[in-house]
Design a protein around this motif. Structure first.
Motif, PDB file in Angstrom:
ATOM      1  N   THR A  27      35.104  46.132  22.709  1.00 27.97           N
ATOM      2  CA  THR A  27      34.448  47.395  22.295  1.00 27.97           C
ATOM      3  C   THR A  27      34.075  48.180  23.459  1.00 27.97           C
ATOM      4  O   THR A  27      33.825  47.749  24.437  1.00 27.97           O
ATOM      5  N   LEU A  28      33.887  49.637  23.363  1.00 31.79           N
ATOM      6  CA  LEU A  28      33.574  50.424  24.619  1.00 31.79           C
ATOM      7  C   LEU A  28      32.085  50.874  24.433  1.00 31.79           C
ATOM      8  O   LEU A  28      31.835  51.640  25.069  1.00 31.79           O
ATOM      9  N   ASN A  70      41.280  56.382  10.732  1.00 37.28           N
ATOM     10  CA  ASN A  70      42.741  56.463  11.056  1.00 37.28           C
ATOM     11  C   ASN A  70      43.135  55.067  11.606  1.00 37.28           C
ATOM     12  O   ASN A  70      43.870  55.208  12.855  1.00 37.28           O
ATOM     13  N   LEU A  71      43.162  54.024  11.029  1.00 34.12           N
ATOM     14  CA  LEU A  71      43.606  52.905  11.504  1.00 34.12           C
ATOM     15  C   LEU A  71      44.869  52.314  10.689  1.00 34.12           C
ATOM     16  O   LEU A  71      44.546  52.385   9.366  1.00 34.12           O
ATOM     17  N   ARG A 124      38.929  37.422  11.624  1.00 38.52           N
ATOM     18  CA  ARG A 124      39.966  37.349  12.594  1.00 38.52           C
ATOM     19  C   ARG A 124      39.676  38.988  12.979  1.00 38.52           C
ATOM     20  O   ARG A 124      39.402  39.496  14.152  1.00 38.52           O
ATOM     21  N   ILE A 125      39.948  39.860  11.693  1.00 31.78           N
ATOM     22  CA  ILE A 125      39.652  41.382  12.252  1.00 31.78           C
ATOM     23  C   ILE A 125      38.350  41.559  12.400  1.00 31.78           C
ATOM     24  O   ILE A 125      38.179  42.593  13.587  1.00 31.78           O
ATOM     25  N   GLN A 168      44.655  48.417  16.976  1.00 33.07           N
ATOM     26  CA  GLN A 168      43.694  49.656  17.324  1.00 33.07           C
ATOM     27  C   GLN A 168      42.402  49.209  17.152  1.00 33.07           C
ATOM     28  O   GLN A 168      41.410  50.170  17.196  1.00 33.07           O
ATOM     29  N   PHE A 169      41.916  48.252  16.650  1.00 37.53           N
ATOM     30  CA  PHE A 169      40.569  47.599  16.711  1.00 37.53           C
ATOM     31  C   PHE A 169      40.278  47.144  18.039  1.00 37.53           C
ATOM     32  O   PHE A 169      38.809  47.077  18.256  1.00 37.53           O
ATOM     33  N   LEU A 170      41.100  47.028  19.089  1.00 36.22           N
ATOM     34  CA  LEU A 170      40.705  46.316  20.169  1.00 36.22           C
ATOM     35  C   LEU A 170      39.947  47.489  20.968  1.00 36.22           C
ATOM     36  O   LEU A 170      38.849  46.844  21.547  1.00 36.22           O
ATOM     37  N   LEU A 171      40.448  48.533  21.340  1.00 38.77           N
ATOM     38  CA  LEU A 171      39.676  49.480  21.915  1.00 38.77           C
ATOM     39  C   LEU A 171      39.194  50.534  21.309  1.00 38.77           C
ATOM     40  O   LEU A 171      39.978  51.205  20.877  1.00 38.77           O
TER      41      LEU A 171
END
Length: 322
Positions: free
Chosen positions: A287-288, A206-207, A277-278, A212-215
């Motif tokens: 990342t978590l 669901n991107l 870059r992505i 939205q890639f950051l966290l």
């Protein structure tokens, strides 16, 4: 878009339209196949909950204009007056080739990833097939497509627009070998496979935007699969997408078209930059979860990794043995 009997019917009609175009020997029946595909694709767009009607209206207006120009080109054949130029111009507008790409970017944000895949792959088969019959020098269109597709994607935050610019960039590669039906059809087939895998992953995660890639707390191997698919779409060796580029480069070298070859190589570096870059944002920087967490939940991820990593060496091996 929900997959139900209605959408399945429109999909079947759209594929019938493509088959009519590919199997016809008259321009009029090819035009009928184009219109049948367009008429079946528009109701699928109206099923979208957000901005579906707006996108379908934009698509209908542009396709109607290009279809009218195509009919005008057919009439000009009888008068022997610039029929080739009018028909090629109408078909370039229909597929969104640069510099006629503005309508694609204005409507992609209102489409789901499934419809975006159809727009950027299946709906291009028939127009490119018709254009391949004309012996026309597309060098200017190719250079513009390469420049716009590579430079304009550098400052995009929307993933849909990023994929659209990548599609415009890949159209430049396909148009460089229009005189060889086996080459551009294989290029479009491999590109569609890679795009389908990316669309499946983006729908699963669901991107919609790069931030939205950051966290995120995505699974590490699933992000590895997404990274592999993105690098494959950019043409990083030894991924499957590099097979497309090496075939185009070989044909350009055989035809001594070194200027276009150099342009493709330089713009490929820019395309690889925004895909890397992505990957860097999603995998290395933010990342978590722990980097050593290799737990995998989705079984189809293995298949995507194998397709992207093993298909290019397999094709090279088959060619060497044969």
């Amino acid at each position: 878009m929900k997959i139900n009997l209605t959408s399945s019917l429109f999909m079947a009609i759209m594929m019938v339209g493509v088959m009519i175009t590919l199997s016809s020997n008259s321009m009029l029946m090819m035009w009928v196949g184009l219109e049948l595909s367009m008429i079946s694709f528009i109701p699928m767009m109206t099923m979208e909950e957000n901005s579906g009607s707006e996108s379908s209206m934009k698509y209908f207006i542009i396709q109607s204009i290009s279809s009218c120009m195509l009919i005008l080109g057919m009439l000009c054949i009888l008068m022997n007056f610039m029929s080739e130029y009018i028909m090629i111009l109408s078909l370039c507008i229909k597929i969104g080739l640069a510099p006629f790409h503005g309508w694609v970017l204005s409507m992609v944000d209102g489409l789901s990833y499934f419809l975006l895949f159809i727009l950027l792959s299946i709906m291009k088969i028939s127009p490119i097939f018709i254009i391949s019959f004309y012996n026309f020098n597309f060098s200017l269109f190719i250079i513009i497509s390469l420049m716009i597709g590579s430079f304009s994607g550098l400052n995009q935050n929307s993933i849909r627009k990023l994929i659209s610019y990548s599609s415009i960039y890949n159209l430049g590669f396909m148009f460089s070998t229009l005189h060889l039906n086996s080459v551009w059809s294989m290029y479009l087939f491999i590109y569609s496979i890679i795009l389908m895998m990316i669309v499946m992953l983006l729908m699963n995660f669901n991107l919609n935007y790069l931030n939205q890639f950051l966290l995120n707390n995505f699974n590490f191997k699933e992000k590895m699969v997404l990274w592999t698919c993105l690098l494959s779409l950019g043409g990083m060796p030894p991924m499957l997408g590099f097979l497309n580029k090496i075939i185009i480069f070989e044909n350009l070298m055989l035809n001594n078209n070194y200027l276009l070859l150099m342009m493709m190589i330089l713009t490929s570096l820019l395309v690889m930059f925004y895909y890397i870059r992505i990957s860097l944002i999603s995998m290395m920087t933010f990342t978590l979860m722990m980097k050593w967490n290799f737990f995998l939940k989705k079984n189809y991820s293995y298949l995507m990794l194998l397709i992207n990593l093993m298909m290019f060496p397999l094709f090279v091996l088959v060619k060497t043995v044969s």
